[in-house]
Enzyme design. Structure first.
Site, PDB file in Angstrom:
ATOM      1  N   SER A  28       0.832  -1.215   0.000  1.00 14.49           N
ATOM      2  CA  SER A  28       0.000   0.000   0.000  1.00 14.49           C
ATOM      3  C   SER A  28       0.862   1.258   0.000  1.00 14.49           C
ATOM      4  CB  SER A  28      -0.939  -0.001   1.208  1.00 14.49           C
ATOM      5  OG  SER A  28      -0.212  -0.166   2.406  1.00 14.49           O
ATOM      6  N   ASN A 115      -2.209  -2.557  13.278  1.00 19.33           N
ATOM      7  CA  ASN A 115      -3.675  -2.407  13.192  1.00 19.33           C
ATOM      8  C   ASN A 115      -4.166  -1.131  13.888  1.00 19.33           C
ATOM      9  OD1 ASN A 115      -3.485  -4.796  11.882  1.00 19.33           O
ATOM     10  ND2 ASN A 115      -4.352  -6.055  13.525  1.00 19.33           N
ATOM     11  N   THR A 160     -40.638  25.654 -10.234  1.00 17.25           N
ATOM     12  CA  THR A 160     -40.862  24.266  -9.830  1.00 17.25           C
ATOM     13  C   THR A 160     -41.035  23.511 -11.144  1.00 17.25           C
ATOM     14  OG1 THR A 160     -43.254  24.560  -9.693  1.00 17.25           O
ATOM     15  CG2 THR A 160     -42.038  24.885  -7.657  1.00 17.25           C
ATOM     16  N   HIS A 161     -40.556  22.289 -11.189  1.00 16.91           N
ATOM     17  CA  HIS A 161     -40.527  21.519 -12.441  1.00 16.91           C
ATOM     18  C   HIS A 161     -39.752  22.256 -13.535  1.00 16.91           C
ATOM     19  CE1 HIS A 161     -44.000  19.299 -10.649  1.00 16.91           C
ATOM     20  NE2 HIS A 161     -44.339  20.509 -10.258  1.00 16.91           N
ATOM     21  N   SER A 282     -13.849  27.283 -26.899  1.00 16.82           N
ATOM     22  CA  SER A 282     -13.931  26.115 -27.767  1.00 16.82           C
ATOM     23  C   SER A 282     -12.835  26.225 -28.815  1.00 16.82           C
ATOM     24  CB  SER A 282     -15.307  26.076 -28.432  1.00 16.82           C
ATOM     25  OG  SER A 282     -15.243  25.310 -29.627  1.00 16.82           O
ATOM     26  N   LYS A 288     -17.781  30.638 -28.372  1.00 10.80           N
ATOM     27  CA  LYS A 288     -18.170  29.898 -27.172  1.00 10.80           C
ATOM     28  C   LYS A 288     -17.412  30.309 -25.921  1.00 10.80           C
ATOM     29  CE  LYS A 288     -19.928  26.229 -26.883  1.00 10.80           C
ATOM     30  NZ  LYS A 288     -20.757  25.076 -27.061  1.00 10.80           N
ATOM     31  N   ASN A 290     -17.503  28.365 -22.310  1.00 14.03           N
ATOM     32  CA  ASN A 290     -18.129  27.205 -21.685  1.00 14.03           C
ATOM     33  C   ASN A 290     -17.958  27.179 -20.166  1.00 14.03           C
ATOM     34  OD1 ASN A 290     -18.969  26.177 -24.181  1.00 14.03           O
ATOM     35  ND2 ASN A 290     -16.982  25.177 -24.508  1.00 14.03           N
ATOM     36  N   GLU A 295     -19.513  22.278 -14.899  1.00 13.35           N
ATOM     37  CA  GLU A 295     -19.831  20.926 -15.378  1.00 13.35           C
ATOM     38  C   GLU A 295     -19.013  19.870 -14.643  1.00 13.35           C
ATOM     39  OE1 GLU A 295     -19.300  22.686 -19.547  1.00 13.35           O
ATOM     40  OE2 GLU A 295     -20.372  20.829 -19.909  1.00 13.35           O
ATOM     41  N   TYR A 322      -9.436  -6.794  12.589  1.00  9.02           N
ATOM     42  CA  TYR A 322      -8.839  -6.265  11.363  1.00  9.02           C
ATOM     43  C   TYR A 322      -8.817  -7.332  10.277  1.00  9.02           C
ATOM     44  CZ  TYR A 322      -5.418  -4.442   8.056  1.00  9.02           C
ATOM     45  OH  TYR A 322      -4.803  -4.015   6.914  1.00  9.02           O
ATOM     46  N   LYS A 330      -8.222   3.406   1.805  1.00  8.18           N
ATOM     47  CA  LYS A 330      -7.537   4.695   1.690  1.00  8.18           C
ATOM     48  C   LYS A 330      -7.672   5.379   0.332  1.00  8.18           C
ATOM     49  CE  LYS A 330      -4.287   2.624   4.331  1.00  8.18           C
ATOM     50  NZ  LYS A 330      -5.332   1.857   4.984  1.00  8.18           N
TER      51      LYS A 330
HETATM   52  N1  ARG Z   1      -1.224  -1.382   5.213  1.00  9.15           N
HETATM   53  C1  ARG Z   1      -2.178  -1.876   6.156  1.00  9.15           C
HETATM   54  C2  ARG Z   1      -3.534  -1.169   5.947  1.00  9.15           C
HETATM   55  O1  ARG Z   1      -3.564  -0.208   5.247  1.00  9.15           O
HETATM   56  C3  ARG Z   1      -1.695  -1.646   7.532  1.00  9.15           C
HETATM   57  C4  ARG Z   1      -2.205  -2.600   8.554  1.00  9.15           C
HETATM   58  C5  ARG Z   1      -1.681  -3.960   8.304  1.00  9.15           C
HETATM   59  N2  ARG Z   1      -1.945  -4.839   9.379  1.00  9.15           N
HETATM   60  C6  ARG Z   1      -1.767  -6.132   9.274  1.00  9.15           C
HETATM   61  N3  ARG Z   1      -2.038  -6.844  10.286  1.00  9.15           N
HETATM   62  N4  ARG Z   1      -1.371  -6.666   8.161  1.00  9.15           N
HETATM   63  O2  ARG Z   1      -4.556  -1.565   6.431  1.00  9.15           O
END
Ligand code: ARG
Length: 462
Positions: A28, A115, A160-161, A282, A288, A290, A295, A322, A330
């Site tokens: 990660s 964790n 409205t509408h 444009s 134009k 825009n 948007e 966990y 994330k």
């Molecule tokens: N990279 C892990 C996460 O984002 C960290 C926690 C990992 N914990 C474990 N017991 N493998 O959740």
């Protein structure tokens, strides 16, 4: 660290390193390096507590503290070499700390686990985003208040509408969004209050046998208290979900406003002129201009609400405590937060810069028989007619005006009396759009008097 060596953190149990595909799916660090500052803050609080409780010696703690500051400056300076083999930000920081300070680095993880560490880091990160969303909303609301104040008594059609309904004031319309963004702000504030409990020291899931002081680390990190159940502390992602839910509703409000700006800035409406700074041209059609920012804001809800659905789906079947599934939390939150902040800033910029076209608003306000309700209300008030009858008489007059291609105030008194003999000259006093909005004095109504009261209330609150 090469991929075929066994892991520095759990090498005792493992003879071989992971397959390259295992490493790719497991790592990660590519995204969680965004939590480096939070990770180091959490580790510093944890180390200080380990010293204060006598679990680590003062010399270990000061080596750790100094080392962590060096790691942070390497990350901030862009010289830190992130390693996929070290999986995540927690192990990258700890491994580098070991390079720098040697043996004491190995004592930092006493009484904690990744964790509780990841839950703490991520909470700190989300908490910062909540604060950023709140200030972004406040800035946007201030920009809306400025617009509302300038045009508190300008008339425009209310719909409205998307059909002309009754005249309203420009200030009233702007203030409707202040109410919406005000609720968004309070949703973020509410989420922040609820989430502000520290997971740190919950360890892997069961707490720890070391005599740690979780109140001390909670306080050091700006939490109100430690989370009361260690299982819950490491498995809870409600805080991220509440952020995403609040962000989704806020993005939906932004999207509705963006849609109005797209319509209003069109040649057919001309209610507002957006600034060059927040428009694009444009490449083929020279005429134009825009409303691209509007948007894109209108579209942002897609990915933000998508993140909400994605994380809900990740969490929905997970047993306590966990599971690695939770690492998928994330990127969704990072992306949603980045895009929400961008959308808020772009909307604030557009609102600050845009100019409302008072004449176009007023011309449109009177079209479409927008004061028909005022005429019906007058028949009730002045002639004591039941509203249903008044509705019918007014409908007949609207049909007459429509057939003549004129508006209600353009009918003569004779025309009016041909439909209902008791109508008097006084009726013309309620038919203009300015009369119409001025008469809407009920609390929360569109009359400039009421609108200015709400502007004053919100200026006070902000
Ligand atoms: N990279 C892990 C996460 O984002 C960290 C926690 C990992 N914990 C474990 N017991 N493998 O959740």
């Amino acid at each position: 660290m090469t991929k075929d060596s066994s892991n520095q953190m759990w090498g005792g149990r493992f003879a071989a390193g992971p397959d390259a595909i295992m490493e790719a799916i497991n790592a990660s660090i590519g995204f969680d390096q965004r939590m480096a500052a939070q990770d180091i803050a959490g580790s510093r609080a944890h180390a200080a507590m380990l010293g204060a409780t006598g679990i680590l010696t003062d010399s270990d703690v000061s080596a750790i503290r100094e080392g962590l500051l060096t790691v942070l400056s390497e990350i901030d300076g862009g010289t830190f070499a992130f390693s996929t083999a070290l999986e995540d930000i927690h192990m990258n920081v700890e491994a580098r700390l070991k390079d720098i300070i040697g043996e004491p680095a190995g004592r930092l993880h006493t009484g904690r686990s990744r964790n509780d560490q990841v839950a703490t880091d991520f909470k700190l990160w989300v908490r910062d985003q909540i604060d950023a969303a709140i200030s972004g909303l406040e800035a946007l609301m201030r920009a809306l208040l400025t617009q509302a104040e300038a045009g508190a008594d300008w008339v425009m059609p209310g719909f409205t509408h998307l059909q002309t309904a009754q005249p309203v004031t420009w200030g009233h319309h702007m203030m409707a969004y202040v109410e919406m963004f005000g609720r968004d702000k309070s949703r973020f504030e509410d989420a922040r209050r609820r989430m502000n409990e520290s997971p740190l020291g919950a360890a892997a899931l069961a707490g720890t046998s070391f005599p740690i002081d979780r109140h001390m680390t909670a306080e050091a990190l700006g939490f109100d208290r430690p989370a009361a159940n260690s299982l819950d502390a490491v498995s809870d992602r409600d805080f991220a979900l509440e952020f995403l839910a609040a962000a989704s509703i806020c993005a939906m409000h932004l999207s509705r406003f963006a849609e109005e700006l797209v319509i209003w800035s069109s040649a057919q409406f001309r209610f507002v002129t957006l600034s060059d700074r927040f428009s694009t041209g444009s490449s083929i059609m020279p005429q134009k201009k825009n409303p691209d920012a509007a948007e894109l804001i209108r579209a942002k809800i897609g990915r933000i609400f998508g993140a909400n659905v994605a994380l809900m789906t990740v969490m929905k079947g997970l047993p306590l405590a966990y599971s690695k599934d939770m690492q998928e939390d994330k990127e969704q939150v990072f992306d949603a937060a980045d895009n929400l902040m961008l959308a808020l800033a772009a909307m604030e910029g557009m609102v600050k810069d845009m100019s409302a076209n008072r004449e176009s608003l007023e011309a449109a306000a009177g079209s479409g028989f927008s004061t028909a309700t005022d005429l019906a209300d007058w028949l009730v008030r002045a002639l004591g007619m039941p509203f249903r009858d008044a509705h019918h008489v007014t409908g007949t007059l609207v049909a007459m005006a429509e057939a003549r291609g004129c508006d209600l105030p353009d009918l003569s008194l004779d025309d009016m009396q041909s439909v209902h003999g008791a109508i008097t000259e006084d009726v013309f006093g309620v038919l203009g759009v300015h009369n119409s909005v001025a008469s809407r004095m009920s609390y929360g109504g569109t009359s400039p008097v009421r609108v200015r009261e709400q502007i004053a209330r919100w200026k006070d609150a902000l």
